[in-house]
Design a protein around this motif. Structure first.
Motif, mmCIF file in Angstrom:
data_model
loop_
_atom_site.group_PDB
_atom_site.id
_atom_site.type_symbol
_atom_site.label_atom_id
_atom_site.label_comp_id
_atom_site.label_asym_id
_atom_site.label_seq_id
_atom_site.Cartn_x
_atom_site.Cartn_y
_atom_site.Cartn_z
ATOM 1 N N ILE A 1 -3.446 7.321 0.092
ATOM 2 C CA ILE A 1 -2.170 7.270 0.823
ATOM 3 C C ILE A 1 -2.054 5.955 1.586
ATOM 4 C CG2 ILE A 1 -2.811 8.458 2.985
ATOM 5 C CD1 ILE A 1 0.287 9.245 0.928
ATOM 6 N N TRP A 2 -3.191 5.441 2.054
ATOM 7 C CA TRP A 2 -3.172 4.150 2.748
ATOM 8 C C TRP A 2 -2.799 3.040 1.768
ATOM 9 C CZ3 TRP A 2 -2.418 2.616 7.337
ATOM 10 C CH2 TRP A 2 -2.752 1.311 7.727
ATOM 11 N N ASN A 3 -3.381 3.105 0.586
ATOM 12 C CA ASN A 3 -3.096 2.112 -0.454
ATOM 13 C C ASN A 3 -1.644 2.188 -0.890
ATOM 14 O OD1 ASN A 3 -3.655 0.206 -2.563
ATOM 15 N ND2 ASN A 3 -3.584 1.945 -3.979
ATOM 16 N N ARG A 4 -1.106 3.413 -0.931
ATOM 17 C CA ARG A 4 0.281 3.589 -1.333
ATOM 18 C C ARG A 4 1.222 2.888 -0.345
ATOM 19 N NH1 ARG A 4 2.200 9.588 -3.010
ATOM 20 N NH2 ARG A 4 0.935 9.150 -4.846
ATOM 21 N N MET A 5 0.841 2.962 0.952
ATOM 22 C CA MET A 5 1.737 2.410 1.973
ATOM 23 C C MET A 5 1.500 0.935 2.236
ATOM 24 S SD MET A 5 2.250 5.486 4.705
ATOM 25 C CE MET A 5 0.554 5.676 5.146
ATOM 26 N N THR A 6 0.296 0.439 1.959
ATOM 27 C CA THR A 6 0.008 -0.953 2.315
ATOM 28 C C THR A 6 -0.539 -1.762 1.138
ATOM 29 O OG1 THR A 6 -2.249 -0.420 2.949
ATOM 30 C CG2 THR A 6 -0.577 -0.294 4.690
ATOM 31 N N GLY A 7 -0.801 -1.116 0.014
ATOM 32 C CA GLY A 7 -1.443 -1.799 -1.114
ATOM 33 C C GLY A 7 -0.471 -2.659 -1.907
ATOM 34 N N PRO A 8 -0.873 -3.031 -3.114
ATOM 35 C CA PRO A 8 -0.036 -3.935 -3.916
ATOM 36 C C PRO A 8 1.311 -3.322 -4.312
ATOM 37 C CG PRO A 8 -1.967 -3.194 -5.156
ATOM 38 C CD PRO A 8 -2.166 -2.745 -3.750
ATOM 39 N N TYR A 9 1.427 -1.984 -4.276
ATOM 40 C CA TYR A 9 2.707 -1.375 -4.634
ATOM 41 C C TYR A 9 3.458 -0.870 -3.402
ATOM 42 C CZ TYR A 9 1.237 -1.667 -9.459
ATOM 43 O OH TYR A 9 0.839 -2.140 -10.681
ATOM 44 N N ALA A 10 3.089 -1.415 -2.234
ATOM 45 C CA ALA A 10 3.750 -0.975 -0.995
ATOM 46 C C ALA A 10 5.250 -1.224 -1.058
ATOM 47 C CB ALA A 10 3.144 -1.689 0.205
ATOM 48 N N TRP A 11 5.649 -2.298 -1.735
ATOM 49 C CA TRP A 11 7.097 -2.586 -1.819
ATOM 50 C C TRP A 11 7.837 -1.410 -2.443
ATOM 51 C CZ3 TRP A 11 9.000 -2.419 -6.780
ATOM 52 C CH2 TRP A 11 8.059 -2.560 -7.817
#
Lengths: 181, 468
Positions: free
Chosen positions: B339-349
Motif C-alpha cells: 500500500i505504501w508503494n501504491r501511494m508513493t512508488g513508481p505508479y503513484a501518479w
C-alpha cells in the motif's frame, strides 16, 4: 346464408380510444354471456386479464423448474467431474470441495431459470406466430400505437355476428368490424 | 449567484418531470419510431459511425497481429502477467453492469424514471460485455482452444478445474451475456411489433415482423409478458451482483498483497455500478441532444443517475480507504509495503489521479446545480470513466509489479498493440451502439406510454424526494 358468413368469420372486433371504455366493454360482454374473447392493447392494462376471466399464468413454475434443473445439473456436473471423472489434487483440497462449487452452480441456476422463462413464454404464446386472423381487423396497426381492441371470437358458443355487433356498438366503440379468419 | 428565482423554478420544474407535458401515445410513438423509419440520421451519426468503424478496423488488425505473433506483442511479462487485458476486461464488464441495474433492480424497486433509459442502458450492457469477453479470450494466447474452459467431453479426457475462480468467471460472464441478451430482447418484443405496424417499406415490415414474433398485444400476451419480465428482473438482479463478485474473486482468492481482501466483491460491484452509470450518462447526454429526445429523457433522469453515481462513488471511495487501512492494520510486511508503494512508488501518479477522478471530482454532484447542468455532468462522467479504468490499472499493476522478492521486481509498460486493442474495443462498442440507434427503438416505447398514461399523479408524487 347468414350462417355461412358467420362461420367464415374469426370474430367481431371493436376499437376503443381509451382503456377505461375497453374495460367497461369487456364487463358488458362478459355479462352478456360471451366467454371466448380477447383484448389487444398498446400497453398492459391492469385488471384486463382478470376482467376477461383469465387465470394466473403458470410461467413462474416453469422458471422454478428451470432453476432447479440448472442448479442440480451444475452441481452434478462439478461433483462428477471433480470427484469421479477427473479427480485432481489442488492444494490438498478434498475432491468433494463443495464450497468452491457454489459459484458455478449459482450461475447454472440463473441460466436454467432464464432459459426456461423465455422458452416457456414463447411456447405459451405460440411464438413465433407470423400470421394471426386478428391482423385482418381494419385499423389493427394502431393496436400497437394508441387504440384498444376487443374481439369476440366466432368459437364462442353464443356467437352471433349481428348480436355481437349490436352489443359492441353500444359500448362506446370508435368502430366495430367483422374480422376475416 | 446569478441564479434567480425564475431560473430556479424552471430547473426545478424540468427536474420534477419524467416526461415533458403534452405527450400522447401517438406523439411518443412517432417521436421514437420516426428516428428509424422516416428521418435521416443526423450528420453526427455518420461521423461517429465512421470513426468507430475505423477503430474497429484497428481492432481487427491488432487482433490479427496478436494471433500471428502471440501475446509477446503486448507489454505483459513477469511479474506483471495480467496487464491491459485484465484491466480492460474488468473495466468493460463493470460498465455493462449499470444496464442491468437500470433494467432489473430499478424495475423491482418500481422506479418509473428507468423507463426512458433502460433500453439504451441494456444495449450498452450487451456491447460492453461483448467487448469485455474479448480480452480474457485473447489473453489466453490461443483463443482457438478456449473451448477447453467449457465442460465439453473431448478426446483428451480433460475437464475444467472447477475450484478455480477463472472458471467461475467463464460461467458467470457467459451466463451474464446470455441472460442480458434475452432480457433485452424480451423487453423489445412489443416495440418491435410497433415498428412492424408503423413501417411503410416492405423490407422493414418483414424484418421487424420476424423479430416481433407475432406479438399482437393480446391481454394473454401482456399478462404472461409482465410475469416473465418480472421473473427476468428477479433473476438478473442477483446475477449482476454475482458476476462482478466473481470477477472480484479472480483477485481476492489469490494470495497477492493488494488482491487478497474480503472487501473486493462488494467494492467491485459498487465500482461497476459507478462506472456503468458514468458511461450511460456519457452516451445519453449527446444522444438526447442529437435526436431531440429531451422531452423523453429529461433532466430528472440525469439528476437521478447522478445521485446513484454519487452514492456508489462514496462506496468505492470507502473501499479505497479500507484498502489503506487493511494494509496498515494487517501489520504484515508485504501488505504494508504494497500500500505504501501504491501511494508513493513508481505508479503513484496513477493512484493519485484515481483518487482525484473517483474521490474528489464526483463530490461536485452533491450540488443540484451541477447535477442539472448536462455539460458539467457529461465531463464528470468522462472523468469517472477514466478514474475507473485507472482503478483497475492500479489494482492489477501495482499489486503485481513488486513481487515478494526484490529480485523479481519489474515495471509494466503497455505497448502500442495494447493501446490499439483497447482503442479498438472502444471502437467496437461505439460501432455497435450506433447501429443499435439506427435500427432499434432506443427508448422503450410502450413503457414510456405507460408512464405518460399514469399522468400527472406520478409527477406530483415524485416531485418531493420523500416519495416511496
Amino acid at each position: 346464408m347468414d350462417d355461412k358468413i358467420q362461420n367464415d368469420l374469426y370474430g367481431v372486433a371493436a376499437e376503443y380510444a381509451d382503456d377505461a371504455v375497453l374495460l367497461a366493454a369487456v364487463k358488458k360482454a362478459r355479462e352478456a354471456g360471451y366467454t371466448v374473447m380477447d383484448a389487444y392493447t398498446p400497453v398492459p392494462v391492469h385488471g384486463l386479464h382478470e376482467a376477461l376471466g383469465g387465470k394466473r399464468t403458470k410461467l413462474p413454475l416453469i422458471t422454478l423448474a428451470g432453476g432447479v434443473i440448472g442448479t442440480l445439473g451444475g452441481l452434478g456436473l462439478q461433483v462428477w467431474v471433480s470427484a469421479i471423472e477427473y479427480p485432481m489434487n489442488v492444494g490438498g483440497r478434498p475432491w468433494l470441495s463443495w464450497p468452491s462449487f457454489f459459484p458455478v452452480a449459482f450461475e447454472c441456476m440463473i441460466l436454467g431459470a432464464a432459459l426456461a422463462t423465455i422458452i416457456g413464454l414463447f411456447a405459451m404464446c405460440k411464438f413465433p406466430l407470423p400470421y394471426h386472423s386478428i391482423f385482418n381487423t381494419p385499423g389493427f396497426e394502431r393496436a400497437s400505437n394508441d387504440r384498444y381492441f376487443l374481439c369476440v371470437e366466432s368459437t364462442d358458443p353464443k356467437f352471433d355476428a349481428k348480436a355481437v355487433r349490436h352489443l359492441l356498438e353500444g359500448t362506446g366503440a370508435e368502430a366495430v368490424s367483422e374480422v376475416e379468419p | 449567484m446569478a441564479y434567480d428565482a425564475k431560473d430556479r423554478d424552471e430547473v426545478m420544474g424540468q427536474v420534477g418531470d419524467l416526461l415533458a407535458p403534452g405527450q400522447t401515445f401517438d406523439s411518443i410513438n412517432e417521436d421514437i419510431t420516426s428516428v428509424i423509419l422516416t428521418k435521416k440520421p443526423p450528420k453526427a451519426w455518420y461521423i461517429g459511425l465512421g470513426i468507430s468503424g475505423l477503430l474497429l478496423g484497428v481492432l481487427t488488425v491488432a487482433v490479427m497481429h496478436l494471433l500471428f505473433f502471440g501475446v509477446g506483442v503486448w507489454g505483459i511479462n513477469v511479474p506483471v502477467g495480467w496487464g491491459f487485458a485484465i484491466i480492460n476486461f474488468v473495466w468493460w464488464i463493470g460498465i455493462g453492469h449499470a444496464g442491468t441495474l437500470i433494467s432489473a433492480i430499478l424495475f423491482l424497486f418500481r422506479q418509473d424514471w428507468r423507463t426512458s433509459i433502460n433500453r439504451f442502458a441494456e444495449a450498452m450492457t450487451l456491447f460492453a460485455v461483448s467487448a469485455a469477453g474479448l480480452f480474457p479470450l485473447l489473453h489466453t494466447g490461443r483463443p482457438w482452444l478456449a473451448y477447453w474452459m467449457f465442460p465439453i467431453p473431448n478426446t483428451l479426457g480433460m475437464w475444467p478445474q472447477f475450484r478455480s475462480p477463472l472458471i467461475w468467471d467463464v460461467f458467470a460472464v457467459t451466463t451474464y451475456a446470455t441472460v442480458s441478451a434475452f432480457f433485452w430482447y424480451l423487453g423489445m418484443i412489443p416495440d418491435l411489433a410497433t415498428m412492424r405496424d408503423k413501417a411503410k417499406k416492405q423490407v422493414q415490415k418483414v424484418v421487424y415482423g420476424i423479430f416481433a414474433m407475432g406479438w399482437r398485444g393480446s391481454s394473454l400476451h401482456w399478462h404472461r409478458y409482465e410475469v416473465a419480465y418480472m421473473l427476468f428482473a428477479g433473476l438478473a438482479t442477483p446475477l449482476v451482483i454475482s458476476v462482478h463478485s466473481i470477477v472480484a474473486l479472480d483477485f481476492a482468492v489469490s494470495v497477492i498483497p493488494g488482491w487478497h481482501t474480503t472487501i473486493f466483491p462488494p467494492y467491485f460491484v459498487a465500482g461497476a455500478v459507478f462506472s456503468g452509470f458514468a458511461m450511460v450518462l456519457t452516451l445519453v447526454i449527446p444522444v438526447r441532444k442529437l435526436y431531440g429526445m429531451e422531452h423523453l429523457i429529461t433532466l430528472r433522469h440525469i439528476d437521478n443517475m447522478c445521485k446513484v453515481m454519487l452514492a456508489n462513488g462514496l462506496i468505492v471511495f470507502y473501499g479505497y480507504l479500507n484498502e489503506v487501512f487493511f494494509g496498515w492494520y494487517s501489520a504484515h510486511e508485504y501488505e504494508m509495503y504494497m500500500i505504501w508503494n501504491r501511494m508513493t512508488g513508481p505508479y503513484a501518479w496513477a493512484f493519485w489521479m484515481l483518487i482525484f477522478c473517483n474521490g474528489v471530482v464526483p463530490q461536485m454532484l452533491w450540488m443540484k446545480r451541477i447535477r442539472t447542468n448536462v455539460i458539467a455532468v457529461f465531463f464528470i462522467s468522462i472523468i469517472i470513466n477514466v478514474g475507473m479504468w485507472l482503478e483497475r490499472f492500479v489494482i492489477v499493476v501495482t499489486s503485481l509489479h513488486r513481487d515478494f522478492l526484490p529480485s523479481s521486481w519489474g515495471m509494466y509498460f503497455p505497448t502500442g498493440w495494447d493501446w490499439a486493442i483497447y482503442a479498438g474495443s472502444i471502437g467496437f462498442f461505439f460501432f455497435a451502439l450506433f447501429l443499435f440507434i439506427r435500427w432499434i427503438p432506443m427508448i422503450a416505447i410502450f413503457e414510456v406510454k405507460e408512464v405518460s398514461h399514469k399522468g400527472h399523479e406520478v409527477h406530483i408524487e415524485d416531485d418531493e424526494p420523500k416519495n416511496g
